[in-house]
Design an enzyme around this catalytic site. Structure first.
Site, short mmCIF file in Angstrom:
data_model
loop_
_atom_site.label_atom_id
_atom_site.label_comp_id
_atom_site.label_asym_id
_atom_site.label_seq_id
_atom_site.Cartn_x
_atom_site.Cartn_y
_atom_site.Cartn_z
N ARG A 141 -18.26 -2.66 17.38
CA ARG A 141 -17.58 -3.94 17.09
C ARG A 141 -16.29 -4.09 17.89
O ARG A 141 -15.40 -3.23 17.85
CB ARG A 141 -17.26 -4.06 15.59
N CYS A 187 0.84 -1.20 0.00
CA CYS A 187 0.00 0.00 0.00
C CYS A 187 0.88 1.25 0.00
O CYS A 187 1.87 1.32 0.74
CB CYS A 187 -0.91 0.00 1.23
N CYS A 230 0.60 4.43 7.07
CA CYS A 230 -0.04 4.23 8.39
C CYS A 230 0.90 3.40 9.27
O CYS A 230 1.21 2.25 8.95
CB CYS A 230 -1.38 3.53 8.22
N CYS A 263 -19.40 2.47 8.38
CA CYS A 263 -18.69 1.71 9.40
C CYS A 263 -17.42 2.52 9.67
O CYS A 263 -16.56 2.65 8.80
CB CYS A 263 -18.36 0.32 8.87
N CYS A 316 0.22 -0.32 10.26
CA CYS A 316 -0.32 -1.29 9.29
C CYS A 316 0.73 -2.21 8.65
O CYS A 316 1.69 -1.74 8.03
CB CYS A 316 -1.08 -0.55 8.19
N CYS A 347 -17.01 -8.65 4.68
CA CYS A 347 -16.29 -7.38 4.52
C CYS A 347 -15.03 -7.61 3.68
O CYS A 347 -14.19 -8.43 4.05
CB CYS A 347 -15.86 -6.83 5.86
N CYS A 350 -19.86 -5.39 2.78
CA CYS A 350 -19.10 -4.25 3.29
C CYS A 350 -17.77 -4.22 2.54
O CYS A 350 -17.23 -5.27 2.20
CB CYS A 350 -18.85 -4.40 4.78
N1 SAM Z 1 -6.70 0.73 2.99
C1 SAM Z 1 -7.99 0.99 3.50
C2 SAM Z 1 -8.01 2.02 4.58
O1 SAM Z 1 -7.01 2.26 5.21
O2 SAM Z 1 -9.08 2.59 4.80
C3 SAM Z 1 -8.69 -0.25 3.99
C4 SAM Z 1 -7.93 -1.33 4.71
S1 SAM Z 1 -7.23 -0.86 6.29
C5 SAM Z 1 -6.26 -2.26 6.68
C6 SAM Z 1 -8.63 -0.92 7.39
C7 SAM Z 1 -8.40 -0.58 8.83
O3 SAM Z 1 -7.72 -1.65 9.47
C8 SAM Z 1 -7.58 0.62 9.17
O4 SAM Z 1 -8.30 1.81 9.08
C9 SAM Z 1 -7.19 0.34 10.61
O5 SAM Z 1 -8.15 0.91 11.48
C10 SAM Z 1 -7.24 -1.18 10.71
N2 SAM Z 1 -5.92 -1.74 10.99
C11 SAM Z 1 -4.90 -1.89 10.12
N3 SAM Z 1 -3.82 -2.42 10.72
C12 SAM Z 1 -4.16 -2.62 12.01
C13 SAM Z 1 -3.47 -3.12 13.15
N4 SAM Z 1 -2.20 -3.52 13.06
N5 SAM Z 1 -4.11 -3.21 14.33
C14 SAM Z 1 -5.40 -2.81 14.42
N6 SAM Z 1 -6.11 -2.31 13.39
C15 SAM Z 1 -5.50 -2.21 12.20
FE1 SF4 Z 2 -2.88 1.14 3.36
FE2 SF4 Z 2 -2.89 -0.14 5.68
FE3 SF4 Z 2 -3.09 2.48 5.63
FE4 SF4 Z 2 -5.16 0.97 4.71
S1 SF4 Z 2 -4.40 1.08 6.82
S2 SF4 Z 2 -4.27 2.81 3.78
S3 SF4 Z 2 -4.00 -0.73 3.86
S4 SF4 Z 2 -1.31 1.30 4.94
#
Ligand code: SAM
Ligand code: SF4
Ligand code: DTB
Length: 355
Positions: free
Chosen positions: A266, A59, A63, A194, A66, A103, A134
């Site tokens: 949730r 990606c 973040c 959501c 992530c 989802c 979702c």
């Molecule tokens: N890329 C899209 C986004 O960021 O909106 C969708 C996928 S992203 C993985 C969805 C959500 O997963 C993120 O907004 C975050 O809240 C959650 N998430 C990702 N990594 C995580 C982690 N290590 N622990 C807890 N929640 C996580």
């Molecule tokens: Fe990309 Fe993960 Fe951030 Fe979603 S949460 S935008 S998958 S880096």
């Protein structure tokens, strides 16, 4: 339950008020949250959703929590967008295991024009299975949101994750305002929202209070509010972050329940590291939805049998989906399958198997 508890839907919360709630004596807070919960929901029902990563890794966003960000080396094997048949097959399996919502998540900053026809087709085919749909695909333009709604997408997941003040310390490749704009596009297109956050990223109590204010002061409360406990993944900048005190997590669930009484809250990522007693307290505090299935997007989640055993121990049943009458027969078959699984779990209940 008093009528006043039932009718109070507010959009004018202040961070001070929320901090006051977060700091109530634990028993007072949980009592209040459970009372609000009972005024709006059956306290012995929990909605179950299953997650699938339809596009994994690489990606462009940064973040810090992530495992899928291309900025960090987490050893994750990246994948292309899954084929439609594969996604539908996984959705069918999730339905057979008792999920009512499917989802689909993609590691994108936003979907592009080439991807859109595929994701639209996924929505149509998963919906045809009788599941709620979702998606979480990153930022959406108004047109993309309209197209997804037109294909029958029920919910769009887009988290605010934390307070506006703390956001810049976690993500630099997009702004809080970008996030709010997508949420508005989703609402304008008529989909359910959501939206929630992650706890345990080093944020303060004030940040957590401000996150709840942001969510509750949206023009409409999100129908679904995922509260994630950070899953600390090796290779991400937050891998060594100090663990959040579990009672702080439960308090956030309780305050979310009080502030957004009609929404599903949730108990989201992080259950793999929570014992059954902690999860039971989260349900008591007003959580009434979980991710069900052995994987979240890329990290582990409790086994389905373990979840069914926990439900059996607590007398919790999976919530039926809200639907029109012509879907009733399909739903009955599904519930029977879930009930069989639950009974099996009850029969094989092992008192020694406590975590
Ligand atoms: N890329 C899209 C986004 O960021 O909106 C969708 C996928 S992203 C993985 C969805 C959500 O997963 C993120 O907004 C975050 O809240 C959650 N998430 C990702 N990594 C995580 C982690 N290590 N622990 C807890 N929640 C996580
Ligand atoms: Fe990309 Fe993960 Fe951030 Fe979603 S949460 S935008 S998958 S880096
Ligand atoms: C949400 O709030 N949590 C889910 C879902 N929405 C998409 C994702 C959790 C991801 C946890 C880390 C992983 O498995 O990659």
């Amino acid at each position: 339950m008093s009528a006043s508890l039932k009718s109070e839907i507010r959009h004018d919360w202040t961070a001070e008020e929320v901090r006051h709630l977060l700091e109530l004596p634990f028993n007072d807070l949980l009592f209040q949250a459970q009372a609000v919960h009972r005024a709006h929901f059956n306290p012995n029902e929990v909605q179950v959703s299953t997650l699938l990563s339809i596009k994994t890794g690489a990606c462009p966003e940064d973040c810090k929590y992530c495992p899928q960000s291309g900025h960090y080396n987490t050893g994750l094997e990246k994948e292309k967008l899954l084929e439609i048949e594969k996604v539908v097959g996984e959705a069918r399996q999730a339905r057979e295991s008792g999920a009512t919502r499917f989802c689909m998540g993609a590691a994108w900053r936003n979907p592009n024009a080439k991807n859109m026809p595929y994701v639209l087709e996924m929505v149509k085919q998963v919906k045809d299975l009788g599941l709620e749909t979702c998606m979480t695909l990153g930022m959406l333009t108004a047109d993309q949101a309209e197209a997804l709604a037109g294909a029958g997408l029920d919910y769009y997941n887009h988290n605010l994750d934390t307070s506006e003040n703390f956001y810049g310390q976690i993500i630099t490749t997009r702004t809080y305002a970008d996030r709010l704009e997508t949420l508005q596009n989703v609402r304008d297109a008529g989909m359910k929202v959501c939206c929630g956050g992650i706890l345990g990223m080093g944020e303060s109590e004030l940040d957590r209070a401000e996150l709840l204010c942001q969510l509750a002061n949206l023009p409409e409360h999100p129908e679904s509010i995922p509260i994630n406990m950070l899953v600390r993944v090796e290779g991400t900048p937050l891998e060594n972050e100090e663990e959040l005190e579990p009672f702080e997590f439960i308090r956030m669930i309780a305050v979310a329940r009080i502030m957004m009484p009609r929404s599903h809250v949730r108990l989201s990522a992080g259950r793999e590291n929570m014992n059954e007693q902690m999860q039971a307290l989260c349900f008591f505090a007003g959580a009434n939805s979980i991710f069900y299935g052995e994987k979240l997007l890329t990290t582990p989640n409790p086994e389905t049998n373990r979840d069914m055993r926990l439900f059996a121990k607590l007398g919790i049943r999976p919530e039926q989906r809200q639907q029109c009458q012509d879907e009733d027969l399909q739903e009955q078959a599904l519930l029977q399958a879930v009930e069989v699984k639950r009974r099996e779990a009850e029969m094989f209940y092992d008192a020694a198997d406590e975590r």
